[in-house]
Enzyme design. Structure first.
Site, short mmCIF file in Angstrom:
data_model
loop_
_atom_site.label_atom_id
_atom_site.label_comp_id
_atom_site.label_asym_id
_atom_site.label_seq_id
_atom_site.Cartn_x
_atom_site.Cartn_y
_atom_site.Cartn_z
CB ALA A 336 -0.94 0.00 1.21
CD1 TRP A 339 -1.58 1.50 -5.96
CD2 TRP A 339 -2.12 3.00 -4.40
NE1 TRP A 339 -2.70 2.18 -6.40
CE2 TRP A 339 -3.05 3.10 -5.46
CE3 TRP A 339 -2.26 3.84 -3.31
CZ2 TRP A 339 -4.09 4.02 -5.45
CZ3 TRP A 339 -3.30 4.75 -3.29
CH2 TRP A 339 -4.20 4.83 -4.36
CG HIS A 340 -0.02 6.00 -1.21
ND1 HIS A 340 -0.33 4.86 -0.50
CD2 HIS A 340 -1.12 6.76 -1.20
CE1 HIS A 340 -1.57 4.94 -0.07
NE2 HIS A 340 -2.09 6.07 -0.47
N GLY A 341 3.74 5.69 -4.09
CA GLY A 341 4.90 6.31 -4.72
C GLY A 341 6.12 5.42 -4.62
CG PHE A 524 -1.09 9.04 -4.79
CD1 PHE A 524 0.28 9.10 -4.66
CD2 PHE A 524 -1.88 9.65 -3.85
CE1 PHE A 524 0.85 9.74 -3.58
CE2 PHE A 524 -1.32 10.30 -2.77
CZ PHE A 524 0.04 10.35 -2.63
#
Length: 524
Positions: A336, A339-341, A524
């Site tokens: 997770a 996933w954001h960066g 995102f």
């Protein structure tokens, strides 16, 4: 073109709605095509170069999904197609979002063509379609027309930053005849929810964001100023995402479409587990269904194969807890975070929340069952404060441009710059100093009493005011509302008095618009 811009509110939205209603009188197919075209126009407004990428993704996933359904209906294996679809989606996401950072890390960014940038919303429309492929492989095998699938993926209220919607939630609504004619109540409810979200974004988020930026972008600051900046950012992120979620839900409701709930006063949470049940709810649902559960199931099967216990009681032993609960939690939250960066700061952000949730589960499993000798209100305040402190520490990494920048902010918050001159402090202090800016004397940005009032006022609203779903509970504002409306002391009615109040909110939101202020989750 963002939801909180004049070009969207004054031009795009009215043209889209009027065109949809007019074409609906000629046929539902035409109105669907119109929504698809306007949604693609909305997406292309940012950068038309990425429209082909979006269309290629939609086409590929529709064809794979159609093939999976056909093979499943013929009682043939679908595992290979599903694996190919998931890997292709992940490959596209890695190429556009992570490849440059990885190649740059090894100094090899010139060895192969790099993407010019990041397609807007690629994480959201990729996750949405991966969920579709998994679902159709597991039994949701109704055939959908290409136009219905295109509309499901590209419908502009959720295209850029969610919520992450399931096809079984949305596609049946696109087939409902009543949604193709003007519904006064639905339109009014949608307009009210959109107005509240707009006010959250332009009145609160953008103003506390200005305070956060002028402090946290400065570099090293004194302790009390650092705390003001971090608290301001926590309110900016809260109201920015809450405002976006409201606006997305309200926009969909203008067309008679209900979205799933995505945000439910997360700062009121009394545990970090509850926080993730309230913050970005659709992402939590996705992570639980498509990451945590499969990982946990695989670990259970591995233990069973090895002849080890897999019951609930087994998870209450230290080794069972670490393998069956803590490990899948940490893996899920690390993913997770990534996933954001692509930066290390996002890895730390995910790892922190994985650690928090694991500790929360451990406390529930192994914690002493004796009751604290404190009044209930004191327990509530202490639990809420602890959760909020943990959340804002992780948010520092979420905002920072690098892990070093985040540690510099933390060192300012917790007096490291002041006490680091003492010889007894080594280790963490030395590490923080080595990747931070020079210590004292520290610059002091101008934080006016009005700035402090804005931050304090936003905190009062976050903790004491009912959320949008509670206010609009009489009109079933979202899917999966459940118990989240309990305890509301304000419930709106579609009456003349409430119309005036919401008209004032809409006017203030419009009056406060500063074009060019995108939502945080757009990155995102």
């Amino acid at each position: 073109m963002v939801f909180s811009s004049f070009v969207f509110i004054v031009l795009f939205l009215p043209v889209t709605i009027v065109g949809f209603w007019l074409l609906s009188t000629l046929g539902h197919g035409l109105s669907k095509i119109w929504l698809c075209l306007t949604s693609l126009f909305f997406y292309g407004w940012w950068d038309i170069e990425w429209v082909p990428v979006l269309l290629l993704s939609v086409t590929f996933n529709y064809l794979i999904g159609h093939a999976i359904i056909s093979r499943a209906n013929a009682d043939r294996s679908t595992g290979g197609l599903l694996l190919a679809g998931v890997l292709t989606n992940l490959g596209a996401l890695i190429y556009y979002k992570y490849l440059f950072s990885v190649m740059q890390l090894f100094g090899a960014e010139t060895l192969m063509p790099m993407p010019r940038g990041l397609p807007l919303g690629i994480s959201f429309f990729t996750f949405t379609q991966m969920a579709f492929l998994v679902d159709v492989s597991q039994g949701f095998r109704e055939r959908y027309s290409p136009i219905n699938y295109l509309l499901f993926v590209t419908f502009f209220p959720h295209l850029i930053a969610g919520p992450i919607v399931h096809h079984r939630d949305l596609m049946p609504q696109f087939e409902d005849d009543k949604n193709y004619c003007f519904q006064p109540t639905e339109f009014a409810v949608g307009l009210v929810i959109f107005s509240i979200g707009l006010a959250k974004k332009t009145l609160i988020a953008d103003n506390v964001g200005r305070v956060a930026d002028q402090i946290l972008d400065l570099g090293r600051v004194s302790t009390h100023i650092a705390w003001v900046g971090v608290l301001a950012y926590s309110m900016q992120l809260y109201f920015d995402f809450s405002g976006y979620s409201d606006m997305a839900i309200g926009l969909a409701r203008l067309f008679g479409i209900k979205f799933p709930i995505n945000f439910a006063s997360p700062y009121k949470s009394l545990s970090i587990i509850e926080f993730w049940q309230r913050w970005h709810i659709t992402l939590t649902r996705f992570l639980t269904s498509y990451l945590y559960n499969p990982i946990a199931l695989r670990l259970v099967r591995r233990r069973a194969t090895a002849g080890q216990a897999t019951s609930k009681r087994a998870s209450q032993t230290v080794s069972g807890f670490l393998e069956l609960i803590a490990l899948p939690t940490l893996i899920t939250m690390l993913i997770a975070g990534i996933w954001h960066g692509a930066g290390l700061q996002f890895v730390i952000f995910g790892a922190l929340h994985g650690f928090y949730i694991s500790v929360n589960h451990a406390w529930r499993t192994f914690g002493r069952k004796t009751s604290w000798r404190l009044p209930q209100f004191a327990k509530t305040i202490a639990s809420g404060a602890l959760v909020y402190l943990c959340v804002i520490i992780a948010q520092i990494f979420f905002r920072a441009h690098s892990a070093g920048d985040a540690i510099a902010v933390l060192s300012d918050m917790f007096f490291v710059h002041a006490i680091s001159e003492r010889s007894c402090w080594t280790g963490l202090v030395t590490c923080a100093q080595s990747i931070s800016l020079p210590s004292l004397p520290l610059p002091e940005p101008v934080v006016s009493p009005l700035d402090l009032l804005v931050v304090a006022g936003s905190m009062v609203i976050a903790w004491l005011a009912p959320n949008t779903q509670q206010i609009m509970a009489n009109y079933d504002p979202v899917l999966d509302l459940g118990r989240r409306i309990e305890g509301s002391y304000i419930k709106a009615q579609l009456s003349s008095g409430w119309a005036v109040a919401f008209g004032v909110i809409l006017f203030l939101g419009l009056f406060s618009i500063r074009d060019g202020q995108p939502f945080i989750y757009f990155q995102f």
